[in-house]
Design an enzyme around this catalytic site. Structure first.
Site, short mmCIF file in Angstrom:
data_model
loop_
_atom_site.label_atom_id
_atom_site.label_comp_id
_atom_site.label_asym_id
_atom_site.label_seq_id
_atom_site.Cartn_x
_atom_site.Cartn_y
_atom_site.Cartn_z
CE1 TYR A 149 83.13 18.54 28.33
CE2 TYR A 149 83.16 20.00 30.23
CZ TYR A 149 83.40 18.76 29.66
OH TYR A 149 83.92 17.74 30.43
CG ASP A 244 75.42 23.46 31.56
OD1 ASP A 244 75.67 23.85 32.71
OD2 ASP A 244 76.13 22.65 30.93
CE LYS A 276 83.51 24.56 35.61
NZ LYS A 276 82.73 24.07 34.47
C1 LIG Z 1 82.42 22.69 33.86
C2 LIG Z 1 81.13 22.51 33.13
C3 LIG Z 1 80.40 21.32 33.14
C4 LIG Z 1 80.95 20.05 33.75
O1 LIG Z 1 81.14 20.16 35.12
P1 LIG Z 1 82.16 19.09 35.82
O2 LIG Z 1 81.99 19.40 37.27
O3 LIG Z 1 83.51 19.37 35.28
O4 LIG Z 1 81.66 17.74 35.46
C5 LIG Z 1 79.16 21.28 32.56
N1 LIG Z 1 78.66 22.38 31.94
C6 LIG Z 1 79.34 23.53 31.88
C7 LIG Z 1 78.73 24.71 31.20
C8 LIG Z 1 80.60 23.63 32.45
O5 LIG Z 1 81.29 24.78 32.34
#
Ligand SMILES: *Cc1c(COP(=O)(O)O)cnc(C)c1O
Length: 446
Positions: A149, A244, A276
């Site tokens: 994701y 990512d 995060k």
């Molecule tokens: C949480 C997450 C996202 C998206 O971040 P948001 O701040 O919720 O838009 C993208 N990539 C990874 C791996 C994530 O865990």
């Protein structure tokens, strides 16, 4: 049956009803609605350290930590002081500030990136990284993995086409086929699939994007050397490797997932995304990487990207305070607490006869109620969701707040002390028995 040790969530239920009248599903991000586990989502009134307090006055040990960000626990006094101090000086200027420079320097010092650009969410970070990769390479195709994701970016809300090297289909209504027609979705940890896709489309591939270690289908670590293989395959074909680390960054280890593989093996991603933990509980995220690639970004280069609240002084202050406090000792503590919880979870599930596998990368882990190792999304999908729902609710009844979905990582913090961990250990036997009972009544073989 076990006797619930918490008050009925009467006020949460009332708030949920009001929320549903004014907000789709009553929540502002789907997984919060408890749809996968049933029951009443808890509305949280406050949080301190490892503990959440809901509007009915129930206290829970938090094993979500805001889905990762709260590495230092809630309301950390030093982060709070830095934020309050920043708020007193105003909250947004639409002009550059010192905390942005300091946070960028901190990230450049820690992660293998030469330049960073701040945005407000992980979604924006991955969306912008992909635009930049396309602008830099002059190519249009993006490769991703099923179960990874990257936020709700149109072109990445895609499901695999009918063959390994065929283009993807929209993963949700609202995404037009044209948005996923340039996306290839491959099974995770599958080198042959990657080789096939690059053999067929290599000269059109702008980038491959992957979670550095997937945490959004539960934790599915890359097999040894897999990220290095991806980096080398991209390089051989003139594509960019986008790692990512929105979830794993400054969380899986001090240097994120890269600290566990790239730093050891001696390679770097071309671009990375963060979020995060680096926002310290505020909306802040970033993308960064090679100077020659990042210099293609406006205003230095022609690839457009912008944001009214990007690099917001409160968010960057919180992120900076968090990263400065995230010492080796913090990661050692979080890692040790995570080890205690995951070992106990596995022991109790074994005692109750519930098939399971615990998978981890650094301080992140998750518990799959399924047989055998989980190496891709198809494996993860076999997890027993009904048994997980029973497990989840028994934990909640015993004061532990787990992710309300079987496909998520469990997160601890440096504030998870002996009392918090003991509360989790005391709850686990009840939850393991509840999971076993759910499997017996559904007729599933444990
Ligand atoms: C949480 C997450 C996202 C998206 O971040 P948001 O701040 O919720 O838009 C993208 N990539 C990874 C791996 C994530 O865990």
């Amino acid at each position: 049956m076990t006797v619930p040790s918490i008050a009925d969530p009467v006020r949460s239920a009332a708030l949920f009803e009001r929320a549903r009248a004014v907000t789709p599903g009553g929540v502002n991000s789907p997984v919060r609605a408890f749809n996968a586990v049933g029951g009443t989502p808890r509305f949280i009134r406050s949080a301190q350290g490892a503990w959440l307090t809901d509007v009915d006055g129930n206290e829970y040990v938090d094993l979500i930590c805001s889905w990762g960000p709260m590495l230092l626990g809630h309301a950390h006094p030093e982060v709070q002081a830095a934020v309050l101090d920043a708020v007193r000086r105003g909250t947004s200027y639409g002009a550059p500030t010192e905390p942005e420079v300091e946070l960028a320097e901190e990230i450049v010092a820690r992660a293998p990136v030469e330049r960073v650009r701040f945005v407000s969410s992980g979604t924006e970070a991955t969306m912008s990284a992909i635009r930049l990769a396309r602008g830099f390479t002059g190519r249009d195709v993006v490769v991703k993995f099923a179960g990874c994701y990257h936020g709700h970016v149109d072109s990445l809300l895609a499901s695999a086409g009918s063959g390994l090297a065929t283009f993807a289909l929209p993963g949700t209504p609202g995404v037009p086929e044209s948005s996923t027609a340039l996306t290839l979705v491959l099974p995770y940890n599958d080198r042959t699939a990657v080789e096939t896709a690059f053999a067929e489309h290599g000269d059109r591939i702008a980038c491959l994007i992957t979670e550095a270690a997937p945490g959004n289908m539960g934790v599915v670590p890359p097999e040894p050397g897999f990220n290095r293989f991806l980096a080398e395959t991209c390089r051989a074909h003139g594509a960019l490797f986008v790692s990512d680390e929105v979830m794993t960054g400054f969380r899986a280890s001090r240097l994120g997932q890269w600290g566990l593989d790239g730093a050891v093996e001696g390679w770097r991603p071309d671009l990375m995304t963060f979020g995060k933990v680096m926002g310290g509980g505020f909306p802040a995220a970033a993308f960064g990487g090679r100077a020659d690639v990042m210099s293609r970004l406006a205003p230095e280069g022609p690839v457009y990207q912008a944001g009214t609240l990007s690099g917001n002084p409160i968010a960057t202050t919180a992120g900076l305070a968090t990263l400065r406090l995230a010492t080796d000792e913090v990661y050692a503590h979080v890692g040790a607490a995570a080890d205690t919880v995951k070992t106990a979870a596995s022991d109790e599930l074994s005692k109750a006869g519930v098939a399971h596998v615990v998978q981890a990368t650094g301080t992140m882990f998750s518990v799959f109620l399924t047989e055998g190792a989980v190496r891709d999304f198809d494996d993860a999908a076999r997890t027993d969701q009904a048994a997980y729902a029973a497990f989840f609710h028994a934990m909640l009844d015993h004061k532990v707040y787990l992710p309300p979905s079987a496909f998520e990582a469990w997160f601890l913090s440096s504030a998870h002390d002996d009392r918090a961990v003991q509360t989790v250990l005391d709850a686990l036997p009840h939850a393991a028995r509840a999971a076993a009972q759910a499997q017996q009544t559904s007729g599933a073989t444990p």
